[in-house]
Design an enzyme around this catalytic site. Structure first.
Site, PDB file in Angstrom:
ATOM      1  N   HIS A  76       0.862  -1.250  -0.231  1.00  0.00           N
ATOM      2  CA  HIS A  76       0.138  -0.216   0.016  1.00  0.00           C
ATOM      3  C   HIS A  76       0.955   1.262  -0.192  1.00  0.00           C
ATOM      4  O   HIS A  76       1.971   1.325   0.701  1.00  0.00           O
ATOM      5  CB  HIS A  76      -1.019  -0.090   1.326  1.00  0.00           C
ATOM      6  CG  HIS A  76      -1.587   1.015   1.625  1.00  0.00           C
ATOM      7  ND1 HIS A  76      -2.320   1.914   0.620  1.00  0.00           N
ATOM      8  CD2 HIS A  76      -2.332   1.681   2.831  1.00  0.00           C
ATOM      9  CE1 HIS A  76      -3.009   2.982   0.999  1.00  0.00           C
ATOM     10  NE2 HIS A  76      -2.878   2.673   2.502  1.00  0.00           N
ATOM     11  N   ASP A  80       2.609   6.003   5.538  1.00  0.00           N
ATOM     12  CA  ASP A  80       2.673   5.354   6.857  1.00  0.00           C
ATOM     13  C   ASP A  80       3.075   4.100   6.450  1.00  0.00           C
ATOM     14  O   ASP A  80       3.991   3.422   7.703  1.00  0.00           O
ATOM     15  CB  ASP A  80       1.415   5.166   7.537  1.00  0.00           C
ATOM     16  CG  ASP A  80       0.296   4.862   6.972  1.00  0.00           C
ATOM     17  OD1 ASP A  80       0.038   4.929   5.959  1.00  0.00           O
ATOM     18  OD2 ASP A  80      -0.508   4.002   7.818  1.00  0.00           O
ATOM     19  N   TYR A 188     -11.219   2.290  14.633  1.00  0.00           N
ATOM     20  CA  TYR A 188     -10.473   2.203  13.361  1.00  0.00           C
ATOM     21  C   TYR A 188     -11.308   1.995  12.042  1.00  0.00           C
ATOM     22  O   TYR A 188     -11.335   2.518  10.994  1.00  0.00           O
ATOM     23  CB  TYR A 188      -9.371   1.088  13.369  1.00  0.00           C
ATOM     24  CG  TYR A 188      -8.584   0.971  12.357  1.00  0.00           C
ATOM     25  CD1 TYR A 188      -7.238   1.381  12.225  1.00  0.00           C
ATOM     26  CD2 TYR A 188      -8.737  -0.013  11.401  1.00  0.00           C
ATOM     27  CE1 TYR A 188      -6.372   1.178  11.236  1.00  0.00           C
ATOM     28  CE2 TYR A 188      -7.726  -0.326  10.129  1.00  0.00           C
ATOM     29  CZ  TYR A 188      -6.573   0.522  10.068  1.00  0.00           C
ATOM     30  OH  TYR A 188      -5.781   0.106   9.108  1.00  0.00           O
ATOM     31  N   HIS A 219      -1.195  -2.154  11.506  1.00  0.00           N
ATOM     32  CA  HIS A 219      -1.211  -1.401  12.468  1.00  0.00           C
ATOM     33  C   HIS A 219      -1.641  -2.192  13.597  1.00  0.00           C
ATOM     34  O   HIS A 219      -2.711  -2.883  13.480  1.00  0.00           O
ATOM     35  CB  HIS A 219      -2.326  -0.352  12.215  1.00  0.00           C
ATOM     36  CG  HIS A 219      -1.932   0.697  11.324  1.00  0.00           C
ATOM     37  ND1 HIS A 219      -1.102   1.753  11.453  1.00  0.00           N
ATOM     38  CD2 HIS A 219      -2.430   0.951   9.778  1.00  0.00           C
ATOM     39  CE1 HIS A 219      -0.994   2.369  10.301  1.00  0.00           C
ATOM     40  NE2 HIS A 219      -1.973   1.901   9.388  1.00  0.00           N
TER      41      HIS A 219
HETATM   42 FE1  FEO Z   1      -3.978   3.397   4.351  1.00  0.00          FE
HETATM   43 FE2  FEO Z   1      -2.133   2.681   7.145  1.00  0.00          FE
HETATM   44  O1  FEO Z   1      -2.443   3.369   5.446  1.00  0.00           O
END
Ligand code: FEO
Length: 390
Positions: A76, A80, A188, A219
């Protein structure tokens, strides 16, 4: 050092301090997780935010010589996860692999000359004993998003999907408080994934036949003991299932709109409906949306300011509308001094957010009277009845 399976390592970072993730308040910080797969060949899947590059590299160096890494997989492009790619490529001569859209987006971010192999050319990658299967999951979270599945380990490296913004000294689901974990997973989903539910549904379908024993997102913590818990939760959320819950969200100038809010809460609670209440000067939009995701009703209140909505309420409505809440009934309430205007504007916003309006007419001049507050309580009761009849 954390090993998920033999030779598969967590080499991410814990961001204890981030509290605002593009507008979403992350009370518990987050993690950016990269995974190192050491086999006959070595692959690094995803990186971290650019300024955490040294920490990621030090973690990798404890395991292998970085120059021995053969592949860097970018699931992705959002920075981040991709932020450290160019620093990594400056130091390590390796093949960068991404989805077709990922190739375009990575070049857009990091330069047209970036060498990237598309998964169209390499849909799978054998590292020796382990294989990386790349599965595009567009719009979970960006058009470029994909997941990496390792069939020999029944391990899904899911990137954003199934993540939580949860910084922890622990790495696995069975090591953290379950209620906190599910709260953060839901928050989230509500704030990032909810408007993309159709894409998530397609991704869940695409992964339906895949045997998964462990889900390692980019994450938060890794779903080691109970991946079905988050898979089942995502199925419910994608379906838009709701609970017998109402969210009352408002702001107030001199207390009148708050009086109406409190009367509504009483009416709802008297009928046995769970109510969650947010005054917007004290609650952040992202926390309200987290409570709202599974609620069946949303009641929004605003005083009139300058013939329109109070700014905090306007901000909330804009934020909520973008996240495309589903299967909700609602009402707008408020107060005014002379001309009014907030309730009219608020009702229009709720309708354009796809919320079915319940007729209540709770818009009061200066201070609501005793009779008007009773009217608001009755309205709460009627909405409770609708909630319970669903
Ligand atoms: Fe869509 Fe954790 O980036």
């Amino acid at each position: 050092m954390t090993e998920l399976r033999e030779g598969i390592h967590w080499v991410g970072v814990v961001d204890w301090n981030v509290r605002n993730f593009h507008g979403y308040i992350t009370h518990r910080g987050t993690t950016y997780t990269a995974y190192l797969i050491v086999d006959d060949e070595i692959a690094l899947v995803d990186t971290v935010k650019d300024y955490f590059f040294p920490e990621m590299m030090s973690r990798i160096q404890e395991i292998v010589n970085p120059s021995d890494i053969d592949y860097l997989v970018s699931n992705h492009t959002e920075p981040d996860h991709s932020g450290a790619i160019t620093k990594f490529l400056d130091q390590v001569d390796t093949e960068l692999i991404a989805s077709e859209m990922g190739v375009r987006n990575l070049r857009s971010y990091y330069g047209e000359n970036l060498e990237v192999t598309s998964i169209k050319e390499k849909p799978t990658l054998s590292l020796g004993k382990r294989t990386l299967n790349f599965v595009p999951v567009p719009m979970v979270h960006w058009p470029d998003s994909m997941v990496t599945y390792i069939p020999e380990e029944k391990l899904l490296l899911s990137n954003d999907a199934f993540g939580q913004h949860l910084a922890s000294s622990w790495r696995f689901d069975d090591e953290v408080d379950e209620a906190v974990l599910m709260q953060e997973a839901a928050t989230y989903y509500a704030n990032i994934v909810m408007p993309l539910w159709m894409s998530v549904g397609r991704a869940l379908k695409a992964l339906g036949g895949v045997d998964v024993e462990m889900i390692a997102p980019s994450h938060g913590v890794i779903w080691r003991s109970d991946p079905d818990k988050i898979l089942e939760a995502y199925k419910r959320w994608v379906e838009g299932e709701t609970l017998e819950r109402a969210v009352v969200v408002y702001d107030t100038m001199w207390g009148s709109t708050e009086m109406v809010a409190r009367a509504l809460v009483e009416g709802l609670a008297d009928e046995g409906v769970e109510v969650r209440v947010h005054r917007l000067r004290d609650s952040h939009n992202s926390d309200v949306v987290a409570d709202l995701m599974e609620a069946r009703a949303v009641l929004v209140g605003s005083p009139t300011l300058n013939n329109g909505l109070f700014p905090s309420v306007a901000s909330f409505l804009t934020y909520m509308k973008g996240l495309k809440p589903r299967n909700k009934i609602g009402a707008f309430f408020g107060s005014y001094g002379w001309g009014g205007g907030a309730t009219r504007a608020g009702e229009a916003e709720l309708i354009s957010a796809g919320i079915e309006l319940i007729e209540c007419k709770l818009d009061y001049k200066f201070r609501p009277t005793v009779a008007e507050l009773e009217e608001a309580r009755e309205c709460g009761k009627r909405i409770a009845a609708r909630i319970k009849s669903n």
